[in-house]
Design an enzyme around this catalytic site. Structure first.
Site, mmCIF file in Angstrom:
data_model
loop_
_atom_site.group_PDB
_atom_site.id
_atom_site.type_symbol
_atom_site.label_atom_id
_atom_site.label_comp_id
_atom_site.label_asym_id
_atom_site.label_seq_id
_atom_site.Cartn_x
_atom_site.Cartn_y
_atom_site.Cartn_z
ATOM 1 N N LYS A 177 0.897 -1.291 0.127
ATOM 2 C CA LYS A 177 -0.011 0.077 0.103
ATOM 3 C C LYS A 177 0.907 1.253 -0.066
ATOM 4 O O LYS A 177 1.511 1.492 1.012
ATOM 5 C CB LYS A 177 -0.932 0.235 1.089
ATOM 6 C CG LYS A 177 -2.161 1.144 1.058
ATOM 7 C CD LYS A 177 -2.590 1.668 2.464
ATOM 8 C CE LYS A 177 -1.527 2.809 2.690
ATOM 9 N NZ LYS A 177 -1.477 4.160 2.045
ATOM 10 N N GLU A 251 10.311 1.936 10.133
ATOM 11 C CA GLU A 251 11.236 3.010 9.966
ATOM 12 C C GLU A 251 10.617 4.301 9.838
ATOM 13 O O GLU A 251 9.747 4.620 9.335
ATOM 14 C CB GLU A 251 11.934 3.037 8.608
ATOM 15 C CG GLU A 251 12.641 1.650 8.329
ATOM 16 C CD GLU A 251 13.973 1.691 8.816
ATOM 17 O OE1 GLU A 251 14.363 2.853 9.428
ATOM 18 O OE2 GLU A 251 14.671 0.740 9.132
ATOM 19 N N CYS A 285 13.643 11.608 6.049
ATOM 20 C CA CYS A 285 13.685 11.166 7.285
ATOM 21 C C CYS A 285 15.146 11.296 7.787
ATOM 22 O O CYS A 285 15.633 11.355 8.950
ATOM 23 C CB CYS A 285 13.353 9.624 7.368
ATOM 24 S SG CYS A 285 14.206 8.450 6.276
ATOM 25 N N GLU A 386 10.283 16.910 15.001
ATOM 26 C CA GLU A 386 10.726 16.599 13.317
ATOM 27 C C GLU A 386 9.662 17.748 12.801
ATOM 28 O O GLU A 386 8.469 17.769 12.485
ATOM 29 C CB GLU A 386 10.166 15.243 12.913
ATOM 30 C CG GLU A 386 10.690 15.026 11.533
ATOM 31 C CD GLU A 386 10.211 13.522 10.919
ATOM 32 O OE1 GLU A 386 9.050 13.242 11.043
ATOM 33 O OE2 GLU A 386 11.038 13.069 10.370
HETATM 34 N N1 LIG Z 1 13.055 6.125 8.664
HETATM 35 C C1 LIG Z 1 12.882 6.053 7.303
HETATM 36 O O1 LIG Z 1 13.193 5.063 6.571
HETATM 37 C C2 LIG Z 1 11.832 6.994 6.857
HETATM 38 C C3 LIG Z 1 10.679 7.598 7.628
HETATM 39 N N2 LIG Z 1 9.736 8.650 7.098
HETATM 40 C C4 LIG Z 1 9.047 9.190 7.860
HETATM 41 O O2 LIG Z 1 7.783 9.383 7.331
HETATM 42 C C5 LIG Z 1 7.208 10.574 7.520
HETATM 43 C C6 LIG Z 1 6.209 11.070 6.749
HETATM 44 O O3 LIG Z 1 5.476 10.233 5.880
HETATM 45 P P1 LIG Z 1 4.020 10.291 5.961
HETATM 46 O O4 LIG Z 1 3.344 9.672 4.563
HETATM 47 O O5 LIG Z 1 3.583 11.607 6.215
HETATM 48 O O6 LIG Z 1 3.704 9.145 7.052
HETATM 49 P P2 LIG Z 1 2.326 8.648 7.762
HETATM 50 O O7 LIG Z 1 2.829 7.788 8.878
HETATM 51 O O8 LIG Z 1 1.292 9.416 7.788
HETATM 52 O O9 LIG Z 1 1.893 7.498 6.799
HETATM 53 C C7 LIG Z 1 2.858 6.387 6.498
HETATM 54 C C8 LIG Z 1 1.987 5.184 5.710
HETATM 55 O O10 LIG Z 1 1.119 4.719 6.827
HETATM 56 C C9 LIG Z 1 -0.213 4.715 6.227
HETATM 57 N N3 LIG Z 1 -1.156 4.760 7.372
HETATM 58 C C10 LIG Z 1 -1.723 5.798 7.830
HETATM 59 N N4 LIG Z 1 -2.409 5.538 8.941
HETATM 60 C C11 LIG Z 1 -2.370 4.087 9.092
HETATM 61 C C12 LIG Z 1 -2.919 3.187 9.960
HETATM 62 N N5 LIG Z 1 -3.731 3.620 10.949
HETATM 63 N N6 LIG Z 1 -2.535 1.896 9.869
HETATM 64 C C13 LIG Z 1 -1.643 1.682 8.794
HETATM 65 N N7 LIG Z 1 -1.114 2.484 8.008
HETATM 66 C C14 LIG Z 1 -1.537 3.607 7.922
HETATM 67 C C15 LIG Z 1 -0.147 5.679 5.280
HETATM 68 O O11 LIG Z 1 -1.203 5.799 4.467
HETATM 69 P P3 LIG Z 1 -2.151 7.015 3.773
HETATM 70 O O12 LIG Z 1 -1.053 7.794 3.239
HETATM 71 O O13 LIG Z 1 -2.826 6.530 2.792
HETATM 72 O O14 LIG Z 1 -2.804 7.602 5.108
HETATM 73 C C16 LIG Z 1 1.083 5.823 4.568
HETATM 74 O O15 LIG Z 1 1.205 4.644 3.612
HETATM 75 C C17 LIG Z 1 8.150 11.357 8.537
HETATM 76 O O16 LIG Z 1 7.926 11.316 9.964
HETATM 77 C C18 LIG Z 1 9.542 10.631 7.995
HETATM 78 O O17 LIG Z 1 10.493 10.692 8.618
HETATM 79 C C19 LIG Z 1 10.023 8.765 5.776
HETATM 80 C C20 LIG Z 1 10.637 8.126 4.963
HETATM 81 C C21 LIG Z 1 11.829 7.257 5.464
HETATM 82 O O1 LIG Z 2 19.309 9.713 1.378
HETATM 83 C C1 LIG Z 2 19.089 8.788 2.366
HETATM 84 O O2 LIG Z 2 19.861 8.518 3.233
HETATM 85 C C2 LIG Z 2 17.982 8.153 2.235
HETATM 86 C C3 LIG Z 2 16.753 8.779 2.797
HETATM 87 C C4 LIG Z 2 15.565 8.077 2.791
HETATM 88 O O3 LIG Z 2 15.389 7.041 2.614
HETATM 89 C C5 LIG Z 2 14.302 8.679 3.294
HETATM 90 O O4 LIG Z 2 14.300 9.939 3.853
HETATM 91 O O5 LIG Z 2 13.135 8.146 2.897
#
Ligand SMILES: NC(=O)C1=CN([C@@H]2O[C@H](COP(=O)(O)OP(=O)(O)OC[C@H]3O[C@@H](n4cnc5c(N)ncnc54)[C@H](OP(=O)(O)O)[C@@H]3O)[C@@H](O)[C@H]2O)C=CC1
Ligand SMILES: O=C(O)CCC(=O)C(=O)O
Length: 498
Positions: A177, A251, A285, A386
């Site tokens: 998803k 993550e 992230c 963040e």
């Molecule tokens: N550590 C890492 O590797 C990374 C971390 N991130 C983090 O992601 C965040 C930004 O992404 P964002 O999309 O806003 O994050 P969200 O947590 O809002 O959404 C992430 C995913 O989870 C889904 N989701 C939402 N609610 C639920 C639920 N109750 N149960 C299961 N799935 C659910 C979302 O679907 P839908 O969009 O349809 O609501 C989406 O596909 C930042 O905090 C960033 O730091 C981002 C990239 C890499």
């Molecule tokens: O550039 C990177 O270190 C990867 C970052 C990443 O995967 C993310 O922010 O989702």
């Protein structure tokens, strides 16, 4: 695909609408009048169908030899290479980061595919001496079953492949998803999987909003969940999954520090700060969101970062010469703008930016000026939370020990960077910074596909993506004892007892 702007789910090898017939829109965040498409707003019934397809496919896919599964992933890598430009164009259109960055995103997926191919011949177990004569002990890896993959929108092709490729290489089947903010990018990835010959049911795509992810997490036949997203969603999801005894990899967010000491190469540091903080509009992230700088070089470095940041060109990332794209949506724009008031209330100074970017072709998108806060102290919210936008908070320190202490003084622990010419400080940082990743003399961004990726504290839950460690997540160990003594073991034990 139903037509040019209406897209479907992919379940059991068929492209299908949501059973409700409902859809949601995806729009270009740089030009909101540009409609990317309508996508199925899936519910429990669609998730049910996708999980059933994945469960059925698992029974044959798990028996395909891992090197053969690897050969299919090689074809996936080849097709991604062929389609790199067109996929990158559509990703930029959908989620905003410039074309050179979305090409990098696809390249990471290509690297992940070729790495997975090699793992098809290296899914090693162990052979271990037995305590007995005429007995052989070993471990082998088995797939887990149906895996639910839930991802964010900021790396809409690379991050799903960090999950999907090791999952299927290991013999699992998946229900994927994508984020509702990047459904088209997720769909283009799944189309590559179909065209590369991944058998029906091995990869299933279910588009939707938050409720869809939740239905995947709650499904009894989903054995493991891999999630990338916010710490809040991750924590809620992990609680649900724990109650059902599911394996979960998380993550999540970051508040990544770059430490710059007085002996650093300031040109190098400035370059790393610009791309770490403002690249991808700060929506990584791993983005650099705190600059922890020694007081002796504070003024000079801040001046240089501001001068360089002013040169960055904002715009639609498929136009030539654009360095920085928009934020993902109105909610993100409001959130980042809200932190300007938070900074002022806490007593920080806005030394650069501080407002939405308008005019010059930007009015129809979610643009925000690259922003720098100075006079920040470690206890301020802008130093701890963040923000997920083009915002860098500068904290002045007077020693290396203080810098490490400030770096560790947040709830997150994903990436970190240290700029110094002193090798002892470099090694001290590698030892003492509480983060999953530390770069010496490089920015906090730039993950490589064959290196493990993940964080500590509120960023993760101990699992890693990338590298060989991710294969531990997608496999179960089976411990095997093979007794060829023909019944002599009892006699041997009796001898020991004597
Ligand atoms: N550590 C890492 O590797 C990374 C971390 N991130 C983090 O992601 C965040 C930004 O992404 P964002 O999309 O806003 O994050 P969200 O947590 O809002 O959404 C992430 C995913 O989870 C889904 N989701 C939402 N609610 C639920 C639920 N109750 N149960 C299961 N799935 C659910 C979302 O679907 P839908 O969009 O349809 O609501 C989406 O596909 C930042 O905090 C960033 O730091 C981002 C990239 C890499
Ligand atoms: O550039 C990177 O270190 C990867 C970052 C990443 O995967 C993310 O922010 O989702």
């Amino acid at each position: 695909m139903a037509d040019d702007t209406t897209f479907q789910n992919y379940i059991g090898g068929q492209w299908v609408d949501a059973q409700s017939g409902e859809t949601f829109e995806s729009r270009n965040p740089a030009r909101t009048s540009d409609l990317v498409g309508h996508f199925p707003l899936s519910g429990g019934a669609d998730v049910e169908a996708a999980v059933a397809a994945a469960k059925a496919a698992f029974e044959t896919w798990r028996l395909v030899p891992a090197p053969k599964r690897g050969e299919i992933l090689k074809r996936v890598g080849d097709l991604l290479t062929e389609r790199k430009n067109e996929i990158a164009f559509e990703m930029t259109r959908e989620m905003g980061k410039p074309h050179f960055e979305t090409k990098g995103d696809v390249q990471e997926a290509i690297d992940t595919a070729y790495y997975a191919m090699t793992m098809g011949r290296q899914l090693f177990g162990h052979t271990v001496p037995s305590e007995m004569n005429n007995k052989f002990n070993m471990t082998v890896r088995r797939p887990i079953g149906v895996c639910g993959l839930i991802t964010a929108w900021n790396f809409p092709v690379a991050v799903p492949t960090w999950k999907m490729f090791p999952a299927i290489l290991s013999g699992n089947t998946v229900v994927f998803k994508p984020s509702e903010d990047a459904p088209h990018s997720g769909m283009l990835l799944v189309k590559v999987m179909e065209d590369a010959g991944v058998p029906p049911g091995v990869v299933n795509l279910v588009q939707g909003a938050g409720a869809t992810g939740q239905a995947i997490v709650e499904h009894d036949d989903v054995a493991a969940i891999s999630f990338t997203g916010s710490s809040e969603t991750g924590a809620a999801l992990a609680q649900q999954a724990a109650a059902d005894h599911k394996r979960v990899s998380l993550e999540m967010g970051g508040k990544n520090p770059a430490i710059v000491m007085e002996d650093a190469d300031l040109d190098l540091a400035m370059e790393g700060l610009i791309w770490g903080a403002y690249g991808t509009t700060g929506q990584r992230c791993t983005a650099t969101s705190r600059l922890i700088v020694h007081e002796d070089v504070h003024d000079e470095l801040v001046e240089r970062v501001i001068a360089k940041a002013k040169e960055l060109r904002l715009g639609y990332g498929n136009d030539a010469g654009v360095d920085v794209g928009p934020l993902i949506n109105q909610k993100a724009l409001d959130k980042v703008a809200g932190y300007m008031d938070v900074a002022r209330e806490d007593g920080a100074s806005i030394a650069l930016g501080g407002a939405a970017a308008t005019g010059d072709g930007l009015d129809d998108g979610f643009f925000f000026q690259p922003t720098l806060f100075t006079n920040v102290t470690r206890d301020m919210r802008v130093a701890r939370e963040e923000i997920f936008g083009p915002v860098l908070s500068v904290i002045k320190v007077s020693s290396f020990d203080e810098a490490i202490d400030v770096a560790n003084d947040v709830k997150y622990g994903l990436s970190s960077a240290v700029y110094t010419r002193d090798i002892a400080r470099a090694f001290q940082a590698l030892r003492d910074i509480d983060a999953g990743i530390t770069y010496i003399n490089g920015p906090t961004i730039g993950a490589e596909a064959h290196m493990s990726f993940g964080g500590v504290k509120a960023t993760g839950n101990g699992h890693r993506e990338g590298g060989w460690e991710v294969y531990d997540f997608y496999t179960e160990t089976k411990t095997c004892y093979i007794d060829f003594s023909g019944g002599l073991q009892r006699a041997q034990i009796d001898n020991y007892d004597d």
